[in-house]
Design a protein around this motif. Structure first.
Motif, PDB file in Angstrom:
ATOM      1  N   LYS A   1       0.687  -1.082  -0.030  1.00  0.00           N
ATOM      2  CA  LYS A   1       0.302   0.109  -0.061  1.00  0.00           C
ATOM      3  C   LYS A   1       0.539   1.524   0.022  1.00  0.00           C
ATOM      4  O   LYS A   1       0.998   1.948  -0.992  1.00  0.00           O
ATOM      5  N   THR A   2       2.014   1.487   0.872  1.00  0.00           N
ATOM      6  CA  THR A   2       2.239   2.503   0.863  1.00  0.00           C
ATOM      7  C   THR A   2       3.438   2.634   0.107  1.00  0.00           C
ATOM      8  O   THR A   2       3.500   3.816  -0.749  1.00  0.00           O
ATOM      9  N   THR A   3       3.914   1.143  -1.044  1.00  0.00           N
ATOM     10  CA  THR A   3       4.609   1.470  -2.341  1.00  0.00           C
ATOM     11  C   THR A   3       3.771   2.338  -3.260  1.00  0.00           C
ATOM     12  O   THR A   3       4.597   2.860  -3.495  1.00  0.00           O
TER      13      THR A   3
ATOM     14  N   CYS B   1      -2.716   9.838   1.453  1.00  0.00           N
ATOM     15  CA  CYS B   1      -2.243   9.987   3.149  1.00  0.00           C
ATOM     16  C   CYS B   1      -2.418   9.155   3.716  1.00  0.00           C
ATOM     17  O   CYS B   1      -3.420   7.825   3.108  1.00  0.00           O
ATOM     18  N   ASP B   2      -0.766   8.879   4.662  1.00  0.00           N
ATOM     19  CA  ASP B   2      -0.473   6.606   4.680  1.00  0.00           C
ATOM     20  C   ASP B   2      -1.075   6.928   6.458  1.00  0.00           C
ATOM     21  O   ASP B   2      -0.122   7.133   6.970  1.00  0.00           O
ATOM     22  N   GLU B   3      -1.639   6.245   6.047  1.00  0.00           N
ATOM     23  CA  GLU B   3      -2.778   5.715   7.648  1.00  0.00           C
ATOM     24  C   GLU B   3      -2.747   7.208   8.133  1.00  0.00           C
ATOM     25  O   GLU B   3      -2.099   7.574   9.726  1.00  0.00           O
ATOM     26  N   PRO B   4      -3.652   8.100   8.298  1.00  0.00           N
ATOM     27  CA  PRO B   4      -3.096   9.451   8.813  1.00  0.00           C
ATOM     28  C   PRO B   4      -3.952   9.411   9.761  1.00  0.00           C
ATOM     29  O   PRO B   4      -4.076  10.252  11.102  1.00  0.00           O
TER      30      PRO B   4
HETATM   31 MG   LIG Z   1       2.298   1.315   4.891  1.00  0.00          MG
END
Ligand SMILES: [Mg+2]
Ligand SMILES: Nc1ncnc2c1ncn2[C@@H]1O[C@H](COP(=O)(O)OP(=O)(O)OP(=O)(O)O)[C@@H](O)[C@H]1O
Lengths: 382, 229
Positions: B48-50, B169-172
């Protein structure tokens, strides 16, 4: 400079560490200012030396006297324009701390060879007509508050008087002189050689050294060689140097100040380089995530490099300014040693230059690291 | 569907770790329309982050096309990418990632320093962004003087201030309690609906995903399904 708050806040992220680093740089530059100031003051005498003049001393040592009979021979040397002499008098006024460079001269000869000496014609006349008259340099006159007509006793650490065997010599102030282009040369006095020669208890008919002016400055080394050749194998062999070489060898009597100063400063700054470099590196290492965020926001690699570099420049210049500022304040305390009241601007300028070099040398490695930083790795804490 | 804000075609992402090559995304295709609020979900390590980093222009695809905000960003130089990010994307992270030494307003001002706005204009925009996130009264506070929710609002204000089209937004809400998380999510929803920001948000939290207009699931480096909310 809109980035200033960002840079400034980064600098003070670890207050104590920054203060310690700042202090070490401040102290290094204080040392730099003081040592270079002393050095520059001494060196200035050398640099101001006239290329058109030679100084002839005894080959044996600087302090060995030469016979006045050499004068005519000197005047006959091809390329010599005029000849004057002076003698080391070793005087102080009231207290040994108040050293004053007073020298017995034949004033008209001396003026011809050292035309930088400027005095009012009537004061020069007064010296010519007053046997125990003394012409005082402006700096010395100001220092001791002497006025025309004052009688001033000077104590000679070398010469005693024939009449009473005492070392106290009495003079009457007849005027003042300035020295074109170098006020520090007026921290002295000139008086009549005739009066001195007649009154001294020993070594009459001798002079301390000769000062020779040249008809062509380009012939300086040839004339110097000719003079030394002339007195070779005589009872009083000579050593002839340009005024600059003379000033230098005079300084060397106290050790090679220039070298010592440079060596000390080199050691100090070498150490500082690692200390500051290490601090900067550590500070960037701690800020990796923050720097990555800046890049995320669109700060380019070069922008981040610049921010870190400017931070280092700011730290070094600030510390250098404080250190040199303190040096500037403290330097007048050395007045009695170096005879100069102010830290030469050249020292401040050189200090700024050194600070900049230090900043770039210490700032570049961490700045480079910040530039190379990979956003994704940094954000993931890798 | 209006014009796509994000469009990925056959995107492959491989990481080189020493001699080993790890393929994290395997030929991924994805379209996000302008004005969408997408929640990206999936197990830990699924990529996901990638994926988000590719969309936000923080990282570059190994293969394939990445078109975001009308630009082939996989072909931009690193300098060009930085400029592009400054213009088009706002980032919000799980741990806020504020500058600890700067006040809220200085943090929010950071993206504007790269623009040609003058001091007064920057001040005005910063104040407006802080007002949108409801933190006008905390402008002079340092991050250490803010709660987690407030810090995340500051981070959102920072992401907004340069008026990007896309928020990433990454896990905000990953570090926030339920109530605060809901407030933040509501704020994102407002930004999406009223301010027209397209949003891509990675989350583990199904409740958070409910705020989005669409959910996408990533598993082992591939999209498994895409359903409308
Ligand atoms: Mg991640
Ligand atoms: N720079 C990298 N080098 C090597 N492997 C990486 C790198 N970045 C990510 N990976 C690998 O890629 C995979 C996906 O990582 P990613 O961070 O995208 O997962 P994620 O879905 O965001 O997980 P999480 O939910 O835990 O945040 C993981 O197996 C991770 O180890």
């Amino acid at each position: 400079m809109k980035f200033f708050p960002l840079i400034w806040s980064a600098l003070w992220r670890k207050k104590l560490r920054t203060i310690f680093t700042l202090l070490s740089i401040v102290i290094a530059f204080l040392l730099f200012g003081m040592l270079q100031g002393v050095n520059a003051a001494f060196q200035r005498g050398v640099d101001n030396a006239n290329v058109n003049r030679l100084v002839v001393t005894s080959r044996i040592s600087l302090t060995e006297a030469l016979p006045i009979s050499q004068m005519q021979l000197l005047e006959s040397v091809k390329g010599v324009a005029a000849v004057a002499h002076a003698t080391w008098f070793g005087a102080y006024y009231q207290d040994p701390k108040n050293f004053i460079f007073a020298a017995p001269v034949e004033i008209d000869r001396y003026l011809k060879v050292v035309p930088e000496i400027k005095s009012a014609p009537e004061q020069l006349d007064a010296l010519r007509h007053t046997r125990d008259g003394i012409l005082v340099g402006l700096v010395a006159a100001k220092k001791y508050g002497w006025k025309i007509g004052d009688r001033v006793p000077l104590h000679s650490t070398i010469w005693t008087r024939k009449s009473d065997g005492q070392s106290d010599w009495d003079f009457q102030v007849v005027g003042f002189y300035d020295f074109t282009g170098n006020a520090s040369q007026t921290d002295g006095a000139l008086f009549n050689f005739d009066y001195f020669d007649e009154a001294r208890a020993f070594r009459r008919g001798s002079v301390g050294w000769w000062v020779v002016s040249l008809s062509d400055p380009n012939q300086s080394s040839q004339v110097a060689a000719a003079i030394d050749k002339l007195f070779e194998n005589s009872a009083d062999e000579t050593k002839t140097q340009s005024e600059k070489e003379f000033a230098q060898s005079f300084l060397k009597q106290f050790g090679d100040i220039n070298f010592i100063v440079k060596a000390i400063l080199f050691a100090v700054f070498f150490t500082l380089l690692f200390l500051t470099g290490n601090t900067m590196m550590q500070s960037v290492r701690e800020r990796v995530p923050e720097l990555a965020v800046l890049k995320t926001l669109g700060y380019s690699d070069t922008a981040v490099l610049t921010l870190v570099l400017v931070e280092s420049v700011l730290l070094c210049l600030l510390a250098a300014a404080i250190g040199l500022g303190i040096a500037e304040l403290l330097f007048p305390l050395l007045k009695s040693v170096v005879g100069e009241v102010r830290l030469p601007p050249s020292v401040l300028l050189a200090g700024g230059g050194v600070a900049l070099v230090l900043a770039i040398l210490t700032g570049l490695p961490p700045a480079w690291r910040a530039k190379r930083l990979d956003i994704v790795d940094a954000l993931a804490g890798r | 569907m209006s014009e796509a804000i994000v469009s990925l075609r056959n995107v492959v992402k491989r990481y080189q770790r020493g001699k080993q090559t790890v393929e994290v995304l395997h030929g991924l295709n994805l379209e996000i329309a302008n004005g969408e609020f997408v929640a990206l979900m999936g197990p830990s390590g699924s990529g996901k982050t990638t994926l988000l980093n590719l969309i936000g222009g923080l990282d570059r695809a190994t293969e394939g096309e990445v078109i975001v905000a009308g630009e082939r960003i996989d072909q931009l130089s690193s300098g060009g990418l930085a400029k592009w990010r400054a213009r088009h994307v706002g980032f919000v992270f799980q741990f806020y990632n504020l500058m600890p030494m700067l006040t809220a307003e200085r943090n929010v001002e950071l993206p504007l320093l790269l623009t040609s706005l003058n001091g007064a204009q920057r001040k005005q925009n910063v104040a407006a962004a802080l007002a949108v996130v409801g933190l006008a009264d905390r402008a002079r506070h340092k991050p250490s003087e803010l709660s987690g929710g407030q810090a995340q609002r500051v981070a959102i204000a920072r992401a907004l201030v340069a008026d990007p089209t896309l928020l990433v937004c990454d896990e905000p809400t990953g570090d926030l309690d339920r109530k605060t998380a809901d407030e933040i999510l509501h704020l994102l929803q407002v930004l999406n609906r009223e301010h027209g920001k397209s949003i891509v948000m990675v989350t583990h939290d199904p409740k958070a995903a409910d705020y989005a207009s669409r959910q996408m699931h990533v598993d082992k480096g591939a999209l498994v399904q895409a359903e409308a909310a």
